[in-house]
Scaffold this motif. Sequence first.
Motif, PDB file in Angstrom:
ATOM      1  N   VAL A  40      -7.728 -44.266 -19.417  1.00  0.00           N
ATOM      2  CA  VAL A  40      -6.686 -43.565 -18.643  1.00  0.00           C
ATOM      3  C   VAL A  40      -7.060 -42.094 -18.412  1.00  0.00           C
ATOM      4  N   SER A  41      -8.370 -41.815 -18.373  1.00  0.00           N
ATOM      5  CA  SER A  41      -8.748 -40.395 -18.271  1.00  0.00           C
ATOM      6  C   SER A  41      -8.227 -39.751 -16.986  1.00  0.00           C
ATOM      7  N   GLU A  42      -7.988 -40.584 -15.941  1.00  0.00           N
ATOM      8  CA  GLU A  42      -7.457 -39.970 -14.701  1.00  0.00           C
ATOM      9  C   GLU A  42      -6.024 -39.452 -14.885  1.00  0.00           C
ATOM     10  N   LEU A  43      -5.348 -39.920 -15.945  1.00  0.00           N
ATOM     11  CA  LEU A  43      -3.970 -39.433 -16.199  1.00  0.00           C
ATOM     12  C   LEU A  43      -3.953 -38.173 -17.075  1.00  0.00           C
ATOM     13  N   MET A  44      -5.094 -37.902 -17.726  1.00  0.00           N
ATOM     14  CA  MET A  44      -5.087 -36.910 -18.807  1.00  0.00           C
ATOM     15  C   MET A  44      -5.414 -35.498 -18.303  1.00  0.00           C
ATOM     16  N   HIS A  45      -4.625 -34.540 -18.758  1.00  0.00           N
ATOM     17  CA  HIS A  45      -4.828 -33.139 -18.395  1.00  0.00           C
ATOM     18  C   HIS A  45      -4.523 -32.282 -19.623  1.00  0.00           C
ATOM     19  N   GLU A  46      -4.907 -31.007 -19.547  1.00  0.00           N
ATOM     20  CA  GLU A  46      -4.465 -30.044 -20.553  1.00  0.00           C
ATOM     21  C   GLU A  46      -3.731 -28.938 -19.816  1.00  0.00           C
ATOM     22  N   GLY A  47      -2.732 -28.357 -20.406  1.00  0.00           N
ATOM     23  CA  GLY A  47      -2.044 -27.285 -19.692  1.00  0.00           C
ATOM     24  C   GLY A  47      -1.030 -26.555 -20.543  1.00  0.00           C
ATOM     25  N   VAL A  48      -0.359 -25.620 -19.885  1.00  0.00           N
ATOM     26  CA  VAL A  48       0.620 -24.751 -20.546  1.00  0.00           C
ATOM     27  C   VAL A  48       2.030 -25.262 -20.253  1.00  0.00           C
ATOM     28  N   TYR A  49       2.790 -25.452 -21.323  1.00  0.00           N
ATOM     29  CA  TYR A  49       4.187 -25.914 -21.233  1.00  0.00           C
ATOM     30  C   TYR A  49       5.087 -24.694 -21.369  1.00  0.00           C
ATOM     31  N   ALA A  50       6.118 -24.617 -20.561  1.00  0.00           N
ATOM     32  CA  ALA A  50       7.108 -23.550 -20.767  1.00  0.00           C
ATOM     33  C   ALA A  50       8.442 -24.168 -21.115  1.00  0.00           C
ATOM     34  N   MET A  51       9.081 -23.592 -22.120  1.00  0.00           N
ATOM     35  CA  MET A  51      10.450 -24.005 -22.435  1.00  0.00           C
ATOM     36  C   MET A  51      11.428 -23.064 -21.742  1.00  0.00           C
ATOM     37  N   VAL A  52      12.356 -23.666 -21.005  1.00  0.00           N
ATOM     38  CA  VAL A  52      13.487 -22.901 -20.458  1.00  0.00           C
ATOM     39  C   VAL A  52      14.751 -23.411 -21.157  1.00  0.00           C
ATOM     40  N   GLY A  53      15.828 -22.680 -21.006  1.00  0.00           N
ATOM     41  CA  GLY A  53      17.035 -23.025 -21.755  1.00  0.00           C
ATOM     42  C   GLY A  53      17.753 -24.279 -21.260  1.00  0.00           C
ATOM     43  N   GLY A  54      17.654 -24.569 -19.933  1.00  0.00           N
ATOM     44  CA  GLY A  54      18.411 -25.688 -19.392  1.00  0.00           C
ATOM     45  C   GLY A  54      19.908 -25.423 -19.538  1.00  0.00           C
ATOM     46  N   PRO A  55      20.771 -26.412 -19.331  1.00  0.00           N
ATOM     47  CA  PRO A  55      20.449 -27.783 -18.977  1.00  0.00           C
ATOM     48  C   PRO A  55      20.245 -28.014 -17.473  1.00  0.00           C
ATOM     49  N   ASN A  56      20.451 -27.010 -16.648  1.00  0.00           N
ATOM     50  CA  ASN A  56      20.176 -27.277 -15.231  1.00  0.00           C
ATOM     51  C   ASN A  56      18.658 -27.286 -15.017  1.00  0.00           C
ATOM     52  N   PHE A  57      18.226 -28.091 -14.038  1.00  0.00           N
ATOM     53  CA  PHE A  57      16.830 -28.044 -13.618  1.00  0.00           C
ATOM     54  C   PHE A  57      16.627 -26.760 -12.804  1.00  0.00           C
ATOM     55  N   GLU A  58      15.366 -26.442 -12.544  1.00  0.00           N
ATOM     56  CA  GLU A  58      15.028 -25.143 -11.962  1.00  0.00           C
ATOM     57  C   GLU A  58      15.423 -25.020 -10.486  1.00  0.00           C
ATOM     58  N   SER A  59      15.836 -23.821 -10.105  1.00  0.00           N
ATOM     59  CA  SER A  59      15.996 -23.513  -8.679  1.00  0.00           C
ATOM     60  C   SER A  59      14.585 -23.356  -8.092  1.00  0.00           C
ATOM     61  N   ILE A  60      14.488 -23.346  -6.790  1.00  0.00           N
ATOM     62  CA  ILE A  60      13.172 -23.218  -6.153  1.00  0.00           C
ATOM     63  C   ILE A  60      12.550 -21.854  -6.497  1.00  0.00           C
ATOM     64  N   ALA A  61      13.347 -20.820  -6.469  1.00  0.00           N
ATOM     65  CA  ALA A  61      12.809 -19.486  -6.797  1.00  0.00           C
ATOM     66  C   ALA A  61      12.327 -19.449  -8.254  1.00  0.00           C
ATOM     67  N   GLU A  62      13.068 -20.095  -9.147  1.00  0.00           N
ATOM     68  CA  GLU A  62      12.634 -20.135 -10.562  1.00  0.00           C
ATOM     69  C   GLU A  62      11.329 -20.924 -10.699  1.00  0.00           C
ATOM     70  N   ALA A  63      11.249 -22.036  -9.960  1.00  0.00           N
ATOM     71  CA  ALA A  63      10.034 -22.861 -10.012  1.00  0.00           C
ATOM     72  C   ALA A  63       8.834 -22.053  -9.526  1.00  0.00           C
ATOM     73  N   ARG A  64       9.009 -21.311  -8.461  1.00  0.00           N
ATOM     74  CA  ARG A  64       7.906 -20.507  -7.911  1.00  0.00           C
ATOM     75  C   ARG A  64       7.484 -19.426  -8.906  1.00  0.00           C
ATOM     76  N   LEU A  65       8.476 -18.847  -9.549  1.00  0.00           N
ATOM     77  CA  LEU A  65       8.187 -17.801 -10.556  1.00  0.00           C
ATOM     78  C   LEU A  65       7.355 -18.390 -11.696  1.00  0.00           C
ATOM     79  N   LEU A  66       7.803 -19.544 -12.219  1.00  0.00           N
ATOM     80  CA  LEU A  66       7.083 -20.168 -13.337  1.00  0.00           C
ATOM     81  C   LEU A  66       5.647 -20.501 -12.915  1.00  0.00           C
ATOM     82  N   HIS A  67       5.504 -21.009 -11.708  1.00  0.00           N
ATOM     83  CA  HIS A  67       4.179 -21.373 -11.194  1.00  0.00           C
ATOM     84  C   HIS A  67       3.272 -20.146 -11.146  1.00  0.00           C
ATOM     85  N   ARG A  68       3.810 -19.058 -10.642  1.00  0.00           N
ATOM     86  CA  ARG A  68       3.034 -17.812 -10.543  1.00  0.00           C
ATOM     87  C   ARG A  68       2.647 -17.276 -11.906  1.00  0.00           C
ATOM     88  N   LEU A  69       3.478 -17.573 -12.895  1.00  0.00           N
ATOM     89  CA  LEU A  69       3.204 -17.067 -14.240  1.00  0.00           C
ATOM     90  C   LEU A  69       2.164 -17.921 -14.973  1.00  0.00           C
TER      91      LEU A  69
END
Length: 291
Positions: free
Chosen positions: A185-214
């Motif tokens: 299953v190597s095509e499924l496998m990646h390494e990366g950075v996880y961010a914890m946000v407080g929730g419980p709402n999912f991210e707004s688009i602006a928040e998603a863009r911010l996290l991506h940029r970070l």
Amino acid sequence: MNSKEQISHDDYQKTADWLKSQTKHRPQVAIICGSGLGVLADNLKCQDSFAYSDIPGFPQSTVQGHAGRLVFGELKGKTCVCMQGRFHMYEGHSLCKTTFPVRVFKLLGVETLIVTNAAGSLADGLRPGDIMIIKDHVNFPGLVGMNPLFGPNDDKFGPRFPAMSGCYDKGLRSSAMEIGKQLGVSELMHEGVYAMVGGPNFESIAEARLLHRLGVDAVGMSTAPEVVIAIHCGLKVFGLSLITNKVVKSYEDSDSVNHEGVLEVSRLRSQTVQQLVTELVSRMETNNNAV
Ligand SMILES: O=P(O)(O)O[C@H]1O[C@H](CO)[C@@H](O)[C@H]1O
Ligand code: HPA
């Protein structure tokens, strides 16, 4: 948020002693199952299982997809304890309650903590169904003072100022990537950075863009506090995110995420995650220092 709530060493010890009086298993490895990943406990042999509501001092799970059961058993020659259901800050638990089981595991003699979670992807290369081995995390609540280590330090567990560099064990990470290859299953496998946000709402688009940029690759509402407490008390940590959805980053995109969809993707991929975790545990070196 009651960040000042304190749990004494005795309280953790009482829960650990109660569990020791109820099961002969003395776990070396603890596994926290993310949303929809409770099946990770199914491979355990000679199970002893306890509803959280029966364990003195344990908080209760309130989220769908988190059964609320602690399962002890043998997995490939290692004794494990598995949390079928974790606690999240957004449920209203204080951070010391959220992370309560981790210190109990330490007192039971656990050496390694495996954390799993369902997460949304921000990185373009991560698709729903992919597995991201967590290389590092951004603990957003922690950065603004919502940290489970807030308050007087308990020196019996660890130091006042623990380092978080290298918190996800390098050896276990490369072992997991290798296992992914061997499972085909190597095509499924990646390494990366996880961010914890407080929730419980999912991210707004602006928040998603911010996290991506970070530089965040995947986002969820858990894990970081458990890892902080585990590192503080000297546990080795391995973490993985099952990518359950793409986080919407474009105003042209009409997709939207919901918890049912998250659980569905988790369940679809849970067998693969189970195989990966089982093989990782089987290859782990442990001291077998029963307490
Ligand atoms: O992190 P886990 O517990 O896997 O759950 C994830 O899934 C839920 C949202 O669907 C949130 O609780 C998020 O944190
Ligand atoms: O997109 C998400 N955002 C936050 N938490 C999550 N948990 C699963 N998916 C997500």
